[in-house]
Design a protein around this motif. Structure first.
Motif, mmCIF file in Angstrom:
data_model
loop_
_atom_site.group_PDB
_atom_site.id
_atom_site.type_symbol
_atom_site.label_atom_id
_atom_site.label_comp_id
_atom_site.label_asym_id
_atom_site.label_seq_id
_atom_site.Cartn_x
_atom_site.Cartn_y
_atom_site.Cartn_z
ATOM 1 N N ASN A 1 -3.926 -4.481 15.852
ATOM 2 C CA ASN A 1 -3.989 -5.703 16.433
ATOM 3 C C ASN A 1 -4.946 -6.511 15.127
ATOM 4 O OD1 ASN A 1 -3.480 -7.938 18.166
ATOM 5 N ND2 ASN A 1 -5.730 -7.987 18.654
ATOM 6 N N ALA A 2 -6.128 -5.685 14.708
ATOM 7 C CA ALA A 2 -7.017 -6.414 13.797
ATOM 8 C C ALA A 2 -6.484 -6.677 12.531
ATOM 9 C CB ALA A 2 -8.183 -5.679 13.449
ATOM 10 N N LEU A 3 -5.161 -5.925 12.035
ATOM 11 C CA LEU A 3 -4.324 -6.347 10.910
ATOM 12 C C LEU A 3 -3.741 -7.592 10.784
ATOM 13 C CD1 LEU A 3 -2.983 -2.867 10.313
ATOM 14 C CD2 LEU A 3 -4.747 -3.984 8.891
ATOM 15 N N ARG A 4 -3.626 -8.356 11.962
ATOM 16 C CA ARG A 4 -3.126 -9.430 12.166
ATOM 17 C C ARG A 4 -3.940 -10.676 11.781
ATOM 18 N NH1 ARG A 4 -1.029 -6.792 16.886
ATOM 19 N NH2 ARG A 4 1.021 -6.093 16.509
ATOM 20 N N SER A 5 -5.214 -10.436 11.793
ATOM 21 C CA SER A 5 -6.393 -11.173 11.877
ATOM 22 C C SER A 5 -6.104 -12.011 10.430
ATOM 23 C CB SER A 5 -7.491 -11.133 11.990
ATOM 24 O OG SER A 5 -8.098 -10.405 10.707
ATOM 25 N N SER A 6 -6.841 -13.329 10.174
ATOM 26 C CA SER A 6 -6.817 -13.929 9.042
ATOM 27 C C SER A 6 -7.489 -13.272 7.814
ATOM 28 C CB SER A 6 -7.309 -15.489 9.166
ATOM 29 O OG SER A 6 -8.610 -15.325 9.616
ATOM 30 N N ALA A 7 -8.165 -12.071 8.158
ATOM 31 C CA ALA A 7 -8.985 -11.676 7.001
ATOM 32 C C ALA A 7 -8.139 -10.775 6.183
ATOM 33 C CB ALA A 7 -9.877 -10.251 7.876
ATOM 34 N N TRP A 8 -6.952 -10.329 6.445
ATOM 35 C CA TRP A 8 -5.935 -9.529 5.598
ATOM 36 C C TRP A 8 -4.808 -10.206 5.465
ATOM 37 C CZ3 TRP A 8 -9.764 -6.313 4.879
ATOM 38 C CH2 TRP A 8 -10.410 -6.037 5.734
ATOM 39 N N GLN A 9 -4.111 -9.789 4.154
ATOM 40 C CA GLN A 9 -2.836 -10.215 3.849
ATOM 41 C C GLN A 9 -2.176 -9.098 3.572
ATOM 42 O OE1 GLN A 9 -2.911 -12.348 -0.327
ATOM 43 N NE2 GLN A 9 -4.935 -11.490 -0.469
ATOM 44 N N GLN A 10 -0.854 -9.149 3.789
ATOM 45 C CA GLN A 10 0.152 -8.004 3.719
ATOM 46 C C GLN A 10 0.940 -8.092 2.518
ATOM 47 O OE1 GLN A 10 2.997 -7.501 6.591
ATOM 48 N NE2 GLN A 10 3.570 -5.436 6.288
ATOM 49 N N LEU A 11 0.918 -6.822 1.509
ATOM 50 C CA LEU A 11 1.412 -6.674 0.185
ATOM 51 C C LEU A 11 2.731 -6.164 0.551
ATOM 52 C CD1 LEU A 11 -1.563 -5.900 -2.103
ATOM 53 C CD2 LEU A 11 -0.600 -8.183 -1.262
ATOM 54 N N PHE A 12 2.981 -4.944 1.255
ATOM 55 C CA PHE A 12 3.984 -4.304 1.521
ATOM 56 C C PHE A 12 3.754 -3.711 2.764
ATOM 57 C CE2 PHE A 12 3.173 -3.835 -3.139
ATOM 58 C CZ PHE A 12 4.373 -4.311 -3.654
ATOM 59 N N HIS A 13 4.944 -2.984 3.378
ATOM 60 C CA HIS A 13 4.724 -2.282 4.553
ATOM 61 C C HIS A 13 3.670 -1.274 4.482
ATOM 62 C CE1 HIS A 13 5.876 -0.588 8.558
ATOM 63 N NE2 HIS A 13 5.963 0.868 7.896
ATOM 64 N N ASN A 14 2.693 -1.401 5.524
ATOM 65 C CA ASN A 14 1.536 -0.505 5.698
ATOM 66 C C ASN A 14 0.600 -0.767 4.494
ATOM 67 O OD1 ASN A 14 1.181 0.989 7.953
ATOM 68 N ND2 ASN A 14 2.801 2.367 7.563
ATOM 69 N N VAL A 15 0.889 -1.474 3.549
ATOM 70 C CA VAL A 15 -0.165 -1.985 2.506
ATOM 71 C C VAL A 15 -0.739 -3.254 2.676
ATOM 72 C CG1 VAL A 15 -0.648 -2.097 0.057
ATOM 73 C CG2 VAL A 15 1.080 -0.337 0.692
ATOM 74 N N TYR A 16 -1.999 -3.525 2.714
ATOM 75 C CA TYR A 16 -2.778 -4.527 2.903
ATOM 76 C C TYR A 16 -3.811 -5.130 1.946
ATOM 77 C CZ TYR A 16 -0.447 -5.101 7.595
ATOM 78 O OH TYR A 16 0.495 -5.519 8.554
ATOM 79 N N ALA A 17 -4.380 -6.177 1.813
ATOM 80 C CA ALA A 17 -5.660 -6.497 1.120
ATOM 81 C C ALA A 17 -6.434 -7.600 1.760
ATOM 82 C CB ALA A 17 -4.966 -6.963 -0.150
#
Length: 299
Positions: free
Chosen positions: A30-46
């Motif tokens: 759920n935290a991955l959906r916050s504005s702190a992160w951006q998705q680059l690819f499936h399962n890869v975030y920044a």
């Protein structure tokens, strides 16, 4: 009050594999959906504060997604070998050996083909097709204008050398794709300084215009006056591609002063903007033909 998103120190300012971060308890799904992160690819975030370039996306894909038998290729390889970078959101191009069975993956453009020994290098830890193999793939995958423009860029940067490309073509003579590379090499010019300049030159030549000199230096009494993008010196006709420097008033002033100097040398200078190249190529071609036919060749 706006809530400041939580960023674990281990992930702040980084690109990371989300599944591993969740497994380690650093984040929840759920935290991955916050504005702190951006998705680059499936399962890869920044970290969302990071400015993501195409090179960043290449590194992320190679680090977290590639199984053995994959290499960054095509226009993405051009960027990693010293040429211009595609826009950040453009797909990363990947060459995949048939045995790898990789893909499809959103954000990647996958091409399946074998490669030979020495045709994949390591660039900043990433597997990247060599300059000669990259040029082969560009010629095979892209239309003629785009392929020439990107090979121009590799020649201009020094990553590729014409004699090496010709030797590579001879080694692969008779193979599917060799004729396409031969067509590209017949039109390339390492003097070109930008992709739009290359595209303009190739389109003009393909439309029947005489082949121009790139980055031609105009002199007066042995002293430098100006350098123009494309020139037909025998006719004293030049074409300038007007790029993003329009946003720099000082550069605009310098280039217009340079234009006045050229006109003082009795040159005809035609200016081409990105919009005209996209929307009015026939008009550009007509203007060039008119300029050339109005001049007798001059020595």
């Amino acid at each position: 009050m706006t809530r400041i998103p939580r960023r674990p120190a281990e992930l702040a300012g980084k690109v990371f594999y989300a599944r591993e971060a969740v497994h380690r308890g650093l984040l929840t799904k759920n935290a991955l959906r916050s504005s702190a992160w951006q998705q680059l690819f499936h399962n890869v975030y920044a970290d969302s504060r990071l400015e993501i370039s195409h090179r960043t996306r290449c590194h992320a894909a190679a680090s977290w997604l590639f199984p053995p038998g994959c290499a960054i290729a095509g226009r993405s390889a051009v960027a990693l070998l010293g040429g211009p970078q595609p826009r950040p959101a453009e797909p990363v191009e990947v060459l995949v050996e048939p045995t790898a069975r990789f893909g499809p993956v959103a954000g990647l453009r996958i091409h399946v083909a074998t490669w030979r020994e020495g045709e994949v290098w390591r660039v900043d830890g990433m597997p990247v097709t060599s300059p000669t193999r990259t040029c082969w793939d560009l010629a095979y995958w892209l239309d003629l204008v785009e392929a020439v423009a990107h090979v121009d860029a590799l020649l201009h940067s020094g990553a590729a050398r014409m004699e090496e490309l010709m030797a590579y073509l001879r080694r692969r003579k008779g193979e599917r794709g060799a004729r396409r590379l031969a067509q590209v090499l017949d039109l390339v010019d390492g003097g070109a300084e930008s992709l739009p300049e290359s595209r303009l030159r190739v389109r003009l030549v393909e439309a029947g215009a005489p082949r121009p000199v790139t980055q031609h230096v105009i002199e007066r009494h042995g002293r430098f006056v100006a350098r123009v993008d494309l020139a037909w010196p025998a006719f004293k006709v030049a074409v300038e591609y007007d790029g993003l420097w329009h946003h720099d008033p000082e550069q605009f002033h310098r280039d217009r002063r340079r234009l006045n100097q050229i006109l003082g040398e009795e040159w005809i200078v035609l200016h081409v903007t990105s919009r005209r190249l996209a929307e009015d190529f026939d008009g550009i071609l007509t203007e060039l033909r008119t300029a050339l036919t109005s001049r007798r060749p001059r020595t």
